[in-house]
Design a protein around this motif. Structure first.
Motif, PDB file in Angstrom:
ATOM      1  N   MET A   6       0.816  -1.207   0.000  1.00 35.33           N
ATOM      2  CA  MET A   6       0.000   0.000   0.000  1.00 35.33           C
ATOM      3  C   MET A   6       0.856   1.267   0.000  1.00 35.33           C
ATOM      4  O   MET A   6       0.458   2.280  -0.570  1.00 35.33           O
ATOM      5  CB  MET A   6      -0.974   0.006   1.177  1.00 35.33           C
ATOM      6  CG  MET A   6      -2.166  -0.917   0.996  1.00 35.33           C
ATOM      7  SD  MET A   6      -3.188  -0.489  -0.440  1.00 35.33           S
ATOM      8  CE  MET A   6      -3.939   1.036   0.107  1.00 35.33           C
ATOM      9  N   THR A   7       2.013   1.223   0.600  1.00 31.51           N
ATOM     10  CA  THR A   7       2.883   2.401   0.609  1.00 31.51           C
ATOM     11  C   THR A   7       3.287   2.759  -0.822  1.00 31.51           C
ATOM     12  O   THR A   7       3.212   3.918  -1.235  1.00 31.51           O
ATOM     13  CB  THR A   7       4.121   2.154   1.481  1.00 31.51           C
ATOM     14  OG1 THR A   7       3.694   1.833   2.810  1.00 31.51           O
ATOM     15  CG2 THR A   7       5.018   3.372   1.506  1.00 31.51           C
ATOM     16  N   LYS A   8       3.698   1.750  -1.581  1.00 33.51           N
ATOM     17  CA  LYS A   8       4.079   1.993  -2.980  1.00 33.51           C
ATOM     18  C   LYS A   8       2.858   2.347  -3.824  1.00 33.51           C
ATOM     19  O   LYS A   8       2.935   3.213  -4.704  1.00 33.51           O
ATOM     20  CB  LYS A   8       4.784   0.772  -3.560  1.00 33.51           C
ATOM     21  CG  LYS A   8       6.181   0.593  -3.012  1.00 33.51           C
ATOM     22  CD  LYS A   8       6.879  -0.581  -3.662  1.00 33.51           C
ATOM     23  CE  LYS A   8       8.276  -0.753  -3.077  1.00 33.51           C
ATOM     24  NZ  LYS A   8       8.975  -1.896  -3.678  1.00 33.51           N
ATOM     25  N   ALA A  11       2.051   5.914  -3.279  1.00 35.88           N
ATOM     26  CA  ALA A  11       3.024   6.779  -3.959  1.00 35.88           C
ATOM     27  C   ALA A  11       2.671   6.907  -5.443  1.00 35.88           C
ATOM     28  O   ALA A  11       2.721   8.008  -6.010  1.00 35.88           O
ATOM     29  CB  ALA A  11       4.434   6.230  -3.781  1.00 35.88           C
ATOM     30  N   ILE A  12       2.292   5.802  -6.055  1.00 39.16           N
ATOM     31  CA  ILE A  12       1.885   5.819  -7.462  1.00 39.16           C
ATOM     32  C   ILE A  12       0.616   6.653  -7.633  1.00 39.16           C
ATOM     33  O   ILE A  12       0.499   7.462  -8.562  1.00 39.16           O
ATOM     34  CB  ILE A  12       1.685   4.388  -7.993  1.00 39.16           C
ATOM     35  CG1 ILE A  12       3.043   3.667  -8.044  1.00 39.16           C
ATOM     36  CG2 ILE A  12       0.998   4.383  -9.358  1.00 39.16           C
ATOM     37  CD1 ILE A  12       2.946   2.170  -8.250  1.00 39.16           C
ATOM     38  N   GLN A  60      -7.870  11.844   1.255  1.00 36.91           N
ATOM     39  CA  GLN A  60      -8.609  10.598   1.044  1.00 36.91           C
ATOM     40  C   GLN A  60      -7.677   9.463   0.640  1.00 36.91           C
ATOM     41  O   GLN A  60      -7.835   8.329   1.101  1.00 36.91           O
ATOM     42  CB  GLN A  60      -9.696  10.792  -0.011  1.00 36.91           C
ATOM     43  CG  GLN A  60     -10.802  11.718   0.421  1.00 36.91           C
ATOM     44  CD  GLN A  60     -11.739  12.053  -0.721  1.00 36.91           C
ATOM     45  OE1 GLN A  60     -11.361  12.027  -1.899  1.00 36.91           O
ATOM     46  NE2 GLN A  60     -12.973  12.375  -0.390  1.00 36.91           N
ATOM     47  N   MET A  61      -6.699   9.771  -0.213  1.00 39.02           N
ATOM     48  CA  MET A  61      -5.744   8.738  -0.632  1.00 39.02           C
ATOM     49  C   MET A  61      -4.902   8.269   0.553  1.00 39.02           C
ATOM     50  O   MET A  61      -4.643   7.076   0.703  1.00 39.02           O
ATOM     51  CB  MET A  61      -4.836   9.268  -1.745  1.00 39.02           C
ATOM     52  CG  MET A  61      -5.491   9.354  -3.075  1.00 39.02           C
ATOM     53  SD  MET A  61      -4.327  10.000  -4.302  1.00 39.02           S
ATOM     54  CE  MET A  61      -5.208   9.647  -5.802  1.00 39.02           C
ATOM     55  N   ASP A  62      -4.470   9.198   1.384  1.00 43.87           N
ATOM     56  CA  ASP A  62      -3.679   8.833   2.552  1.00 43.87           C
ATOM     57  C   ASP A  62      -4.467   7.943   3.507  1.00 43.87           C
ATOM     58  O   ASP A  62      -3.907   7.084   4.177  1.00 43.87           O
ATOM     59  CB  ASP A  62      -3.190  10.083   3.289  1.00 43.87           C
ATOM     60  CG  ASP A  62      -2.086  10.807   2.548  1.00 43.87           C
ATOM     61  OD1 ASP A  62      -1.421  10.180   1.690  1.00 43.87           O
ATOM     62  OD2 ASP A  62      -1.887  12.004   2.821  1.00 43.87           O
ATOM     63  N   ALA A  63      -5.777   8.149   3.564  1.00 48.02           N
ATOM     64  CA  ALA A  63      -6.623   7.385   4.482  1.00 48.02           C
ATOM     65  C   ALA A  63      -7.069   6.037   3.912  1.00 48.02           C
ATOM     66  O   ALA A  63      -7.587   5.194   4.651  1.00 48.02           O
ATOM     67  CB  ALA A  63      -7.862   8.209   4.855  1.00 48.02           C
ATOM     68  N   ALA A  64      -6.868   5.817   2.622  1.00 47.28           N
ATOM     69  CA  ALA A  64      -7.303   4.563   1.997  1.00 47.28           C
ATOM     70  C   ALA A  64      -6.604   3.374   2.662  1.00 47.28           C
ATOM     71  O   ALA A  64      -5.403   3.397   2.904  1.00 47.28           O
ATOM     72  CB  ALA A  64      -6.996   4.586   0.505  1.00 47.28           C
ATOM     73  N   GLN A  65      -7.385   2.348   2.934  1.00 43.81           N
ATOM     74  CA  GLN A  65      -6.865   1.163   3.616  1.00 43.81           C
ATOM     75  C   GLN A  65      -6.707  -0.044   2.698  1.00 43.81           C
ATOM     76  O   GLN A  65      -5.996  -0.978   3.031  1.00 43.81           O
ATOM     77  CB  GLN A  65      -7.791   0.777   4.774  1.00 43.81           C
ATOM     78  CG  GLN A  65      -7.875   1.833   5.857  1.00 43.81           C
ATOM     79  CD  GLN A  65      -6.549   2.029   6.563  1.00 43.81           C
ATOM     80  OE1 GLN A  65      -5.922   1.055   6.970  1.00 43.81           O
ATOM     81  NE2 GLN A  65      -6.100   3.266   6.679  1.00 43.81           N
ATOM     82  N   THR A  66      -7.415  -0.008   1.562  1.00 45.33           N
ATOM     83  CA  THR A  66      -7.369  -1.155   0.658  1.00 45.33           C
ATOM     84  C   THR A  66      -7.031  -0.682  -0.756  1.00 45.33           C
ATOM     85  O   THR A  66      -7.268   0.484  -1.102  1.00 45.33           O
ATOM     86  CB  THR A  66      -8.724  -1.888   0.613  1.00 45.33           C
ATOM     87  OG1 THR A  66      -9.702  -1.029   0.003  1.00 45.33           O
ATOM     88  CG2 THR A  66      -9.192  -2.313   2.002  1.00 45.33           C
ATOM     89  N   PRO A  67      -6.524  -1.582  -1.582  1.00 43.26           N
ATOM     90  CA  PRO A  67      -6.255  -1.221  -2.977  1.00 43.26           C
ATOM     91  C   PRO A  67      -7.518  -0.748  -3.712  1.00 43.26           C
ATOM     92  O   PRO A  67      -7.455   0.163  -4.534  1.00 43.26           O
ATOM     93  CB  PRO A  67      -5.715  -2.507  -3.590  1.00 43.26           C
ATOM     94  CG  PRO A  67      -5.152  -3.266  -2.438  1.00 43.26           C
ATOM     95  CD  PRO A  67      -6.038  -2.923  -1.272  1.00 43.26           C
ATOM     96  N   ASP A  68      -8.660  -1.356  -3.407  1.00 43.23           N
ATOM     97  CA  ASP A  68      -9.906  -0.959  -4.069  1.00 43.23           C
ATOM     98  C   ASP A  68     -10.301   0.466  -3.696  1.00 43.23           C
ATOM     99  O   ASP A  68     -10.776   1.226  -4.544  1.00 43.23           O
ATOM    100  CB  ASP A  68     -11.036  -1.928  -3.729  1.00 43.23           C
ATOM    101  CG  ASP A  68     -10.853  -3.277  -4.393  1.00 43.23           C
ATOM    102  OD1 ASP A  68     -10.174  -3.338  -5.455  1.00 43.23           O
ATOM    103  OD2 ASP A  68     -11.381  -4.278  -3.870  1.00 43.23           O
TER     104      ASP A  68
END
Length: 77
Positions: A6-8, A11-12, A60-68
């Motif tokens: 998720m970190t990478k 970043a993408i 919102q992106m920083d808070a995302a927990q899943t790839p979806d």
């Protein structure tokens, strides 16, 4: 099962967000750079609206927990 870093991935996603923001800034950058009378204030107001939009998206992106969740936030342009 495939493990997604998720970190990478974030970043993408942030790189894509920055590219989309830059594309939206481009027409207003020209007006500001050329100091075209009557357009500078409007251009700066539009740029601020774009900054606000992408600041919210960054949060919102920083808070995302899943790839979806992250994928749903990706800019479409």
């Amino acid at each position: 099962m495939i493990q997604i870093n998720m970190t990478k991935a974030k970043a993408i996603a942030h790189d894509a967000r920055r590219a989309a923001r830059a594309a939206e800034f481009e027409p207003f950058d020209n007006a500001i750079a050329k100091q075209i009378p009557g357009q500078v204030d409007g251009a700066e107001a539009a740029r601020q609206a774009i900054r606000d939009k992408y600041a919210a998206l960054q949060t919102q992106m920083d808070a995302a927990q899943t790839p979806d969740e992250l994928k749903a936030l990706m800019p479409t342009k």
